[in-house]
Write a protein that holds these residues in place. Structure first.
Motif, short mmCIF file in Angstrom:
data_model
loop_
_atom_site.label_atom_id
_atom_site.label_comp_id
_atom_site.label_asym_id
_atom_site.label_seq_id
_atom_site.Cartn_x
_atom_site.Cartn_y
_atom_site.Cartn_z
N ALA A 81 -11.31 21.85 -45.96
CA ALA A 81 -12.26 22.76 -45.31
C ALA A 81 -12.29 22.56 -43.79
CB ALA A 81 -13.66 22.55 -45.88
N GLY A 82 -12.26 23.67 -43.07
CA GLY A 82 -12.35 23.62 -41.62
C GLY A 82 -11.91 24.93 -41.00
N LEU A 83 -12.39 25.19 -39.80
CA LEU A 83 -11.92 26.34 -39.04
C LEU A 83 -10.51 26.02 -38.53
CD1 LEU A 83 -15.19 27.12 -37.04
CD2 LEU A 83 -14.34 28.28 -39.09
N LYS A 84 -9.63 27.05 -38.45
CA LYS A 84 -8.21 26.70 -38.32
C LYS A 84 -7.40 27.53 -37.32
CE LYS A 84 -6.97 29.80 -42.12
NZ LYS A 84 -6.26 29.97 -43.40
N SER A 85 -8.01 28.37 -36.52
CA SER A 85 -7.26 29.19 -35.58
C SER A 85 -7.20 28.54 -34.20
CB SER A 85 -7.90 30.58 -35.44
OG SER A 85 -7.35 31.27 -34.34
N VAL A 86 -5.98 28.26 -33.75
CA VAL A 86 -5.81 27.64 -32.43
C VAL A 86 -6.42 28.52 -31.34
CG1 VAL A 86 -4.11 27.00 -30.68
CG2 VAL A 86 -3.77 26.29 -33.05
N GLY A 87 -6.07 29.82 -31.35
CA GLY A 87 -6.56 30.73 -30.31
C GLY A 87 -8.07 30.84 -30.31
N GLU A 88 -8.66 30.97 -31.50
CA GLU A 88 -10.11 31.07 -31.60
C GLU A 88 -10.79 29.79 -31.13
OE1 GLU A 88 -12.77 33.06 -34.98
OE2 GLU A 88 -12.18 31.02 -35.53
N PRO A 179 3.38 26.12 -43.13
CA PRO A 179 3.45 26.61 -44.51
C PRO A 179 3.58 28.13 -44.59
CG PRO A 179 1.21 25.92 -43.98
CD PRO A 179 2.06 25.54 -42.81
N ILE A 180 4.53 28.57 -45.39
CA ILE A 180 4.69 30.00 -45.69
C ILE A 180 5.03 30.12 -47.18
CG2 ILE A 180 5.36 30.67 -43.35
CD1 ILE A 180 8.27 30.71 -44.23
N GLY A 181 5.28 31.34 -47.65
CA GLY A 181 5.57 31.52 -49.06
C GLY A 181 4.32 31.80 -49.86
N ALA A 182 4.49 31.85 -51.17
CA ALA A 182 3.39 32.14 -52.09
C ALA A 182 3.80 31.67 -53.48
CB ALA A 182 3.08 33.64 -52.10
N HIS A 183 2.82 31.63 -54.38
CA HIS A 183 3.11 31.24 -55.76
C HIS A 183 4.10 32.23 -56.39
CE1 HIS A 183 2.29 30.46 -60.09
NE2 HIS A 183 2.19 29.21 -59.64
N ILE A 184 4.98 31.72 -57.23
CA ILE A 184 6.05 32.56 -57.80
C ILE A 184 5.50 33.71 -58.63
CG2 ILE A 184 6.32 31.17 -59.91
CD1 ILE A 184 9.41 31.59 -59.51
N SER A 185 4.28 33.59 -59.11
CA SER A 185 3.66 34.67 -59.89
C SER A 185 3.37 35.90 -59.05
CB SER A 185 2.34 34.17 -60.52
OG SER A 185 1.39 33.91 -59.49
N GLY A 186 3.30 35.73 -57.73
CA GLY A 186 2.88 36.82 -56.86
C GLY A 186 1.40 37.11 -56.93
N ARG A 187 0.63 36.22 -57.56
CA ARG A 187 -0.80 36.46 -57.77
C ARG A 187 -1.67 35.82 -56.69
NH1 ARG A 187 -3.46 39.55 -60.42
NH2 ARG A 187 -4.74 38.17 -61.69
N ILE A 188 -1.19 34.75 -56.06
CA ILE A 188 -1.94 34.17 -54.95
C ILE A 188 -0.99 33.97 -53.77
CG2 ILE A 188 -3.62 33.04 -56.46
CD1 ILE A 188 -2.32 30.36 -55.67
N GLY A 189 -1.55 34.05 -52.56
CA GLY A 189 -0.75 33.92 -51.36
C GLY A 189 -1.64 33.87 -50.13
N GLU A 190 -1.04 34.05 -48.97
CA GLU A 190 -1.78 33.99 -47.71
C GLU A 190 -2.41 35.36 -47.43
OE1 GLU A 190 -1.24 32.29 -43.16
OE2 GLU A 190 0.53 32.61 -44.40
N ASP A 191 -3.72 35.38 -47.25
CA ASP A 191 -4.46 36.63 -47.06
C ASP A 191 -5.33 36.51 -45.80
OD1 ASP A 191 -5.67 39.08 -47.38
OD2 ASP A 191 -7.07 38.40 -48.93
N ASN A 198 -0.33 33.92 -37.97
CA ASN A 198 0.90 33.25 -38.36
C ASN A 198 2.04 34.24 -38.55
OD1 ASN A 198 -0.48 30.80 -38.35
ND2 ASN A 198 -1.09 31.03 -40.49
N LEU A 199 3.26 33.75 -38.41
CA LEU A 199 4.44 34.61 -38.40
C LEU A 199 4.67 35.36 -39.70
CD1 LEU A 199 7.09 35.60 -37.07
CD2 LEU A 199 8.16 33.47 -37.88
N MET A 200 4.69 34.65 -40.83
CA MET A 200 5.12 35.30 -42.07
C MET A 200 4.20 36.43 -42.53
SD MET A 200 7.42 35.78 -44.27
CE MET A 200 8.58 34.43 -44.06
N PRO A 201 2.86 36.25 -42.53
CA PRO A 201 2.04 37.40 -42.94
C PRO A 201 2.20 38.59 -42.01
CG PRO A 201 0.66 35.57 -42.21
CD PRO A 201 2.05 35.05 -42.33
N TYR A 202 2.51 38.34 -40.74
CA TYR A 202 2.76 39.45 -39.82
C TYR A 202 4.05 40.18 -40.23
CZ TYR A 202 1.56 41.91 -35.53
OH TYR A 202 1.15 42.87 -34.64
N ILE A 203 5.08 39.40 -40.55
CA ILE A 203 6.35 40.00 -40.99
C ILE A 203 6.14 40.83 -42.26
CG2 ILE A 203 8.61 39.48 -42.01
CD1 ILE A 203 8.86 37.15 -40.07
#
Length: 338
Positions: A81-88, A179-191, A198-203
């Motif tokens: 748990a924690g706030l995590k944005s460098v820019g913010e 960290p990038i990627g998501a669970h192989i099920s495609g059911r959970i990931g970065e939202d 971060n780079l990957m969700p932008y892509i």
């Protein structure tokens, strides 16, 4: 064994919950859902076909958190748990210092009161600052150049001091890379909320048509193609690293830091190329000015984690890209069902 996970509904936390449940642990999550969604934990339970216990609360609320310790007996804590944005963090430093450090102090005080002495802490490669040369080893001098990184560095020091005062504690400081990627099920990931940091969700948002193009910050770095080089690690590999660290803290005392990375640096354009190959989706991009504070290259030496924890990252960059795209394709609006 019963494990308390703070911030367990987040991107890394939810993937770690899956690994813990699949390994037979009882999981109790506390989360305030500021940067996460309740739906992630619903899906964790569906994927594993196992139940976890959830408390919706803020670590800053000592009374609420103490009730969790009163109602449960824990063998260890994994503290995400924690706030995590460098820019913010640069814009609102006082909030970051208060939230991340005070929340950790309250957690540790309650752990001490209820005789829980094992903790795995979610730290960051930001604690290596800007002057160390990659590959980065755990024994390098530490520094921070933004409030977010400073909170990680301060919490590492707090935990070291806790052990110095009471040698019965067992503490693992896990320094994540990218960290990038998501669970192989495609059911959970970065939202991410709003515009991704971060780079990957932008892509993936460009690939699915939510954004027009990718802006790449900096094309004049001292790297093979001029774009910044980072150590990208699959979130499932990262989650498995927490299990290895947990096993270690349950069987030892002391405080140890571990890099969780692949040891390989990829540039931004390398990631774009691998994503296009893995998915067949073209990613339009533009090259713009550097962001202040970004270094040319940052990647891990993960030797210590391999030697002491028996952990090695196994998934390729192509795996990371393919799994990120599967998550985005299955969940175009993240956990929001629209």
């Amino acid at each position: 064994m019963s494990i308390l996970i703070t911030g367990g509904a987040g991107y890394i936390g939810s993937h770690t919950c899956i690994e813990l449940l699949d390994s037979g642990y009882d999981v109790i999550v506390v989360d305030n859902f500021l940067n996460s969604k309740r739906e992630s934990l619903n899906r964790v339970q569906q994927i594993t076909d196992k139940k976890l216990t959830l408390y919706e609360l803020d670590l800053l609320n000592r009374e609420d958190l103490e009730n969790v310790f009163v109602e449960n007996t824990f063998d260890a804590v994994i503290h995400f748990a924690g706030l995590k944005s460098v820019g913010e963090s640069i814009q609102i430093p006082l909030r970051y210092y208060h939230n991340n450090i005070t929340g950790t102090l309250i957690l540790c005080e309650l752990m001490q009161k209820y005789n829980v002495r094992n903790i795995v802490f979610s730290s960051s490669a930001t604690v290596y600052g800007m002057t160390n040369m990659s590959p980065l080893t755990e024994d390098l001098p530490l520094s921070a150049n933004n409030p977010y990184g400073s909170t990680k560095l301060m919490i590492e020091q707090i935990l070291k001091d806790v052990f110095m005062a009471d040698n019965s504690w067992s503490i693992a400081l896990l320094r994540y890379f990218n960290p990038i990627g998501a669970h192989i099920s495609g059911r959970i990931g970065e939202d991410p909320n709003g515009i991704p940091n971060n780079l990957m969700p932008y892509i993936t948002q460009v690939a699915i048509g939510k954004r027009d193009k990718l802006s790449i910050f900096g094309s004049d770095y001292d790297t093979h193609d001029g774009t910044g080089v980072r150590d990208y690690i699959h979130v499932v590999d990262l989650a498995k690293g927490h299990l290895k660290a947990l096993e270690s803290v349950m069987n030892t005392t002391g405080v140890e830091a571990y890099n969780l990375g692949t040891g390989v640096g990829y540039s931004v354009l390398d990631v774009v190329d691998n994503f296009e190959k893995a998915t067949g989706k073209k990613i339009p991009y533009i090259l713009i000015d550097r962001r202040p504070g970004d270094v040319d290259a940052c990647y891990a030496d993960p030797t210590k984690a391999k030697k002491e924890l028996g952990w090695v990252a196994e998934m390729s960059l192509e795996d990371m890209c393919r799994d990120s795209w599967r998550w985005q394709l299955n969940n175009p609006n993240g956990y929001e069902e629209k």
